[in-house]
Write a protein that holds these residues in place. Structure first.
Motif, PDB file in Angstrom:
ATOM      1  N   GLN A   1       0.823  -1.205   0.000  1.00  0.00           N
ATOM      2  CA  GLN A   1       0.000   0.000   0.000  1.00  0.00           C
ATOM      3  C   GLN A   1       0.863   1.263   0.000  1.00  0.00           C
ATOM      4  O   GLN A   1       0.597   2.215  -0.740  1.00  0.00           O
TER       5      GLN A   1
ATOM      6  N   LEU B   1      -3.868   5.335  -5.592  1.00  0.00           N
ATOM      7  CA  LEU B   1      -4.667   4.755  -4.519  1.00  0.00           C
ATOM      8  C   LEU B   1      -4.265   3.310  -4.264  1.00  0.00           C
ATOM      9  O   LEU B   1      -4.166   2.506  -5.198  1.00  0.00           O
TER      10      LEU B   1
ATOM     11  N   PHE C   1      -7.740  -1.429  -0.336  1.00  0.00           N
ATOM     12  CA  PHE C   1      -8.142  -1.293   1.072  1.00  0.00           C
ATOM     13  C   PHE C   1      -9.163  -2.368   1.433  1.00  0.00           C
ATOM     14  O   PHE C   1      -9.807  -2.968   0.573  1.00  0.00           O
TER      15      PHE C   1
ATOM     16  N   GLY D   1     -12.355   8.519  -6.122  1.00  0.00           N
ATOM     17  CA  GLY D   1     -11.173   8.121  -5.375  1.00  0.00           C
ATOM     18  C   GLY D   1     -10.034   9.114  -5.445  1.00  0.00           C
ATOM     19  O   GLY D   1      -9.316   9.324  -4.461  1.00  0.00           O
TER      20      GLY D   1
ATOM     21  N   ARG E   1      -9.566   7.141  -1.403  1.00  0.00           N
ATOM     22  CA  ARG E   1      -9.889   5.738  -1.189  1.00  0.00           C
ATOM     23  C   ARG E   1     -10.661   5.211  -2.382  1.00  0.00           C
ATOM     24  O   ARG E   1     -11.546   5.899  -2.912  1.00  0.00           O
TER      25      ARG E   1
ATOM     26  N   THR F   1     -14.964   5.375  -3.518  1.00  0.00           N
ATOM     27  CA  THR F   1     -15.420   6.277  -2.463  1.00  0.00           C
ATOM     28  C   THR F   1     -15.769   7.637  -3.069  1.00  0.00           C
ATOM     29  O   THR F   1     -14.950   8.237  -3.763  1.00  0.00           O
TER      30      THR F   1
ATOM     31  N   SER G   1     -20.089   4.982   1.005  1.00  0.00           N
ATOM     32  CA  SER G   1     -18.649   5.189   1.006  1.00  0.00           C
ATOM     33  C   SER G   1     -18.393   6.601   0.495  1.00  0.00           C
ATOM     34  O   SER G   1     -18.307   6.836  -0.708  1.00  0.00           O
TER      35      SER G   1
ATOM     36  N   LYS H   1     -12.685   8.955   3.459  1.00  0.00           N
ATOM     37  CA  LYS H   1     -11.786   7.978   4.087  1.00  0.00           C
ATOM     38  C   LYS H   1     -12.109   7.693   5.548  1.00  0.00           C
ATOM     39  O   LYS H   1     -11.833   6.601   6.047  1.00  0.00           O
TER      40      LYS H   1
END
Length: 234
Positions: free
Chosen positions: A10, A47, A50, A69, A74, A77, A100, A103
């Motif tokens: 990540q 990104l 997650f 995003g 995220r 989202t 969503s 974050k």
């Protein structure tokens, strides 16, 4: 699985600047913004995936949305596709809430990890073949670490990325093709994996009814049923 391995992937993802066109576009969008989000600070970087670090289900999308995003930081989202996906996950027991939006909105995914074939928002949602190739190693690393029981591909682009992963693992995918609702059982190094295919919940697909909510929900309910069936076998 060591959670630190996923964290390292990540962190490496967020630092990536390998594709000049995508770097320019994501940062330009983050600076120029659009009217309804002009007071918000955009993420404007790649990104990372997650979700549950011990996920049994991995969902692969196409790429972050410029004002979804890329704005919120995220995947899935803050846009219409996010609303469809997270609502479907909530309805089928994979998420703790229907929405969503940002974050820190309290979203928790259960047994699910969300990622994408490309990690930066591309112009017109169309990454080039080289850009997809540059991002590919992130997906490989995530799948190798997570070793999911189920992979759900959202759209043909995600399907092609996953097929490339299978090819790299020595699996002949010549007969494998993309069709919404299709299910395939695969074996990777003695590890059995179920592949589920869905149209992407893009506006183009949802507004034209190419993808309906019932069609979309059925994919995730089937994933939940597979997990339950497998749990009974252990």
């Amino acid at each position: 699985m060591d959670d630190s391995e996923l964290l390292q992937i990540q962190q490496a993802t967020i630092m990536c600047r390998q594709c000049p066109r995508l770097v320019h576009w994501r940062e330009q969008v983050a600076t120029q913004k659009i009217k309804r989000f002009r007071d918000q600070e955009y993420w404007g970087k790649p990104l990372a995936g997650f979700g549950d670090p011990h996920a049994q289900v991995v969902i692969i999308g196409l790429a972050p949305a410029a004002h979804g995003g890329n704005r919120t930081g995220r995947m899935f989202t803050g846009d219409d596709s996010a609303s469809w996906l997270i609502n479907a996950l909530y309805e089928t027991g994979f998420a703790n809430q229907r929405t969503s939006e940002h974050k820190d909105d309290g979203l928790v995914l259960n047994h699910v990890y969300i990622t994408a074939a490309v990690r930066c928002a591309p112009p017109q949602n169309k990454p080039t073949r080289q850009e997809a190739a540059n991002c590919f190693h992130f997906l490989v690393e995530e799948l190798d670490v997570l070793k999911p029981r189920i992979v759900i591909v959202l759209g043909r682009f995600a399907f092609e990325a996953f097929r490339r992963y299978l090819n790299n693992r020595g699996i002949n995918t010549h007969a494998l093709s993309f069709t919404h609702g299709k299910q395939e059982t695969l074996t990777i190094n003695s590890h059995t994996l179920t592949l589920l295919m869905s149209y992407h919940p893009s506006r183009q697909n949802t507004q034209t009814k190419k993808l309906t909510r019932d069609m979309f929900l059925e994919i995730f309910q089937r994933a939940q049923n597979i997990l339950h069936d497998q749990a009974r076998c252990y």
